[in-house]
Design a protein around this motif. Structure first.
Motif, mmCIF file in Angstrom:
data_model
loop_
_atom_site.group_PDB
_atom_site.id
_atom_site.type_symbol
_atom_site.label_atom_id
_atom_site.label_comp_id
_atom_site.label_asym_id
_atom_site.label_seq_id
_atom_site.Cartn_x
_atom_site.Cartn_y
_atom_site.Cartn_z
ATOM 1 N N PHE A 1 0.823 -1.217 0.000
ATOM 2 C CA PHE A 1 0.000 0.000 0.000
ATOM 3 C C PHE A 1 0.856 1.266 0.000
ATOM 4 C CE2 PHE A 1 -2.740 -3.195 2.089
ATOM 5 C CZ PHE A 1 -3.838 -3.139 1.250
ATOM 6 N N LEU A 2 2.161 1.123 0.162
ATOM 7 C CA LEU A 2 3.039 2.287 0.213
ATOM 8 C C LEU A 2 3.339 2.795 -1.191
ATOM 9 C CD1 LEU A 2 5.638 1.222 2.936
ATOM 10 C CD2 LEU A 2 3.491 2.469 3.231
ATOM 11 N N ARG A 3 3.447 4.089 -1.329
ATOM 12 C CA ARG A 3 3.814 4.710 -2.599
ATOM 13 C C ARG A 3 5.334 4.871 -2.634
ATOM 14 N NH1 ARG A 3 -0.679 7.187 -5.103
ATOM 15 N NH2 ARG A 3 -2.533 7.324 -3.778
ATOM 16 N N VAL B 1 8.795 5.753 7.454
ATOM 17 C CA VAL B 1 8.974 7.099 6.882
ATOM 18 C C VAL B 1 8.259 7.195 5.538
ATOM 19 C CG1 VAL B 1 10.666 8.707 5.948
ATOM 20 C CG2 VAL B 1 11.113 7.543 8.112
ATOM 21 N N ALA B 2 8.354 6.143 4.720
ATOM 22 C CA ALA B 2 7.681 6.150 3.418
ATOM 23 C C ALA B 2 6.172 6.259 3.571
ATOM 24 C CB ALA B 2 8.039 4.873 2.654
ATOM 25 N N SER B 3 5.614 5.657 4.614
ATOM 26 C CA SER B 3 4.164 5.724 4.810
ATOM 27 C C SER B 3 3.700 7.134 5.158
ATOM 28 C CB SER B 3 3.738 4.757 5.920
ATOM 29 O OG SER B 3 4.151 5.205 7.198
ATOM 30 N N PHE B 4 4.582 7.928 5.768
ATOM 31 C CA PHE B 4 4.207 9.290 6.137
ATOM 32 C C PHE B 4 4.597 10.313 5.059
ATOM 33 C CE2 PHE B 4 3.926 7.297 10.289
ATOM 34 C CZ PHE B 4 2.820 7.934 10.846
ATOM 35 N N ARG B 5 5.553 9.987 4.218
ATOM 36 C CA ARG B 5 5.945 10.913 3.155
ATOM 37 C C ARG B 5 4.858 11.035 2.098
ATOM 38 N NH1 ARG B 5 11.733 10.178 0.633
ATOM 39 N NH2 ARG B 5 10.953 12.039 -0.402
ATOM 40 N N ARG C 1 -0.269 3.919 8.589
ATOM 41 C CA ARG C 1 0.585 4.896 9.262
ATOM 42 C C ARG C 1 0.629 4.668 10.767
ATOM 43 N NH1 ARG C 1 -1.122 10.497 6.015
ATOM 44 N NH2 ARG C 1 0.440 10.283 4.330
ATOM 45 N N SER C 2 -0.529 4.418 11.367
ATOM 46 C CA SER C 2 -0.568 4.171 12.813
ATOM 47 C C SER C 2 0.164 2.881 13.161
ATOM 48 C CB SER C 2 -2.024 4.096 13.287
ATOM 49 O OG SER C 2 -2.723 5.284 13.003
ATOM 50 N N GLY C 3 -0.017 1.844 12.327
ATOM 51 C CA GLY C 3 0.661 0.583 12.581
ATOM 52 C C GLY C 3 2.172 0.729 12.571
ATOM 53 N N PHE C 4 2.694 1.465 11.593
ATOM 54 C CA PHE C 4 4.140 1.669 11.529
ATOM 55 C C PHE C 4 4.628 2.565 12.663
ATOM 56 C CE2 PHE C 4 4.202 0.230 6.993
ATOM 57 C CZ PHE C 4 5.214 -0.699 7.144
ATOM 58 N N ALA C 5 3.827 3.566 13.034
ATOM 59 C CA ALA C 5 4.223 4.448 14.133
ATOM 60 C C ALA C 5 4.326 3.671 15.445
ATOM 61 C CB ALA C 5 3.221 5.589 14.276
ATOM 62 N N ILE C 6 3.352 2.799 15.697
ATOM 63 C CA ILE C 6 3.389 1.987 16.915
ATOM 64 C C ILE C 6 4.501 0.952 16.825
ATOM 65 C CG2 ILE C 6 2.072 0.358 18.329
ATOM 66 C CD1 ILE C 6 -0.463 1.863 17.505
ATOM 67 N N LEU C 7 4.761 0.460 15.622
ATOM 68 C CA LEU C 7 5.859 -0.490 15.438
ATOM 69 C C LEU C 7 7.191 0.134 15.830
ATOM 70 C CD1 LEU C 7 6.906 -3.230 14.421
ATOM 71 C CD2 LEU C 7 6.965 -2.254 12.113
ATOM 72 N N LEU C 8 7.354 1.412 15.585
ATOM 73 C CA LEU C 8 8.586 2.092 15.978
ATOM 74 C C LEU C 8 8.778 2.039 17.499
ATOM 75 C CD1 LEU C 8 8.597 5.234 13.635
ATOM 76 C CD2 LEU C 8 9.880 3.096 13.381
#
Length: 288
Positions: free
Chosen positions: A105-107, A173-177, A191-198
């Motif tokens: 799903f990432l661009r 970072v790619a999910s938020f860019r 985005r939330s999943g990756f943020a919590i993964l961090l």
């Protein structure tokens, strides 16, 4: 009159030939482009199949060692137990499967994504392999500096953990860019999943760092127990990148709810998951 007609026919014939040649060239170029697109899609599908098979092998490894634990017995907790190959095999297998699908799903550049996923899959295999090896040798997999071989394995796992942190941070970072694609709520979920993964990555790095300090200062036994307060935080935050996108996908494919309703439910799920992470973080602070 006849001469003019012949000249005109020759010109029309030449133009028709050129037109047909241009059409043929255009059709050939179009066909080539379609073939190239299909080839790239096939390559991505092949890579996804390989990574999926790798994830299944890791999960199978965890399940096999669960059987080994049932037969062999021994403690479930502690630095030397069958728990590690079980939980790490299952966790790394599920995480690899999740990251392969969620990053679709990432661009981002397909080539870059493929390279990063290849390194990520290899690193997952190395991590689970090292932990499993040490479990069979009946020695701790992490923070073990008793022999040169054990030290090499521990350092390899630590370096592998650093590689995981770097790769997953790139995906985050790619999910938020650029806003991720997908149905309603998917961008928020990814985005939330990756943020919590961090958070999971930071807590994991903190466990390793504290353990290494205690080990090098002569407190080996304390190092093994020092990771306990952060384990709930690490475990809870690790799989948000699976749970939240899975919820968004299930609502889009299994319900007829409107996009607004699905987005609100996703937002509520993100809030609940964040609350669980905060609770685990408070527990870590109080018991650290």
């Amino acid at each position: 009159m006849d001469e003019q007609t012949t000249t005109t026919q020759r010109r029309e014939g030449t133009g028709g030939a050129r037109s047909r040649a241009g059409t043929g060239a255009g059709a050939g170029a179009g066909t080539g482009a379609r073939v190239g697109t299909k080839a790239r899609a096939g390559a991505r599908t092949g890579a996804g199949t390989l990574h999926g098979a790798t994830a299944l092998v890791l999960v199978a490894s965890g399940l096999v060692h669960l059987v080994v634990f049932a037969v062999d017995g021994g403690p479930w907790y502690g630095p030397v137990s069958w728990r590690k190959p079980v939980t790490f095999g299952l966790s790394f297998g599920v995480t690899l499967w999740t990251v392969v699908r969620v990053t679709s799903f990432l661009r981002m550049s397909p080539r870059v994504r493929a390279v990063l996923l290849g390194v990520f899959a290899a690193d997952c295999v190395v991590e689970v392999g090292g932990i499993t090896l040490q479990a069979w040798r009946r020695v701790p997999s992490h923070l073990d500096m008793e022999t040169s071989f054990d030290t090499a394995v521990s350092q390899m796992l630590a370096v592998g953990g650093g590689v995981l942190v770097a790769l997953l941070t790139v995906f985050a970072v790619a999910s938020f860019r650029r806003r991720p694609t997908g149905p309603a709520g998917m961008a928020l979920a990814v985005r939330s999943g990756f943020a919590i993964l961090l958070v999971a990555l930071v807590s994991g790095a903190a466990m390793i760092a504290r353990g290494v300090v205690l080990t090098r200062t002569g407190h080996q036994e304390a190092a093994y127990h020092s990771t306990a307060p952060l384990k709930p935080l690490h475990g809870v935050s690790l799989h948000a990148v699976l749970v939240l996108p899975a919820l968004a996908w299930l609502m889009s494919s299994r319900t007829s709810w409107s996009e607004r309703v699905r987005w609100r439910i996703t937002a509520a799920a993100v809030g609940c998951y964040a609350a669980a992470v905060v609770a685990a973080g408070v527990w870590a602070v109080l018991t650290y």
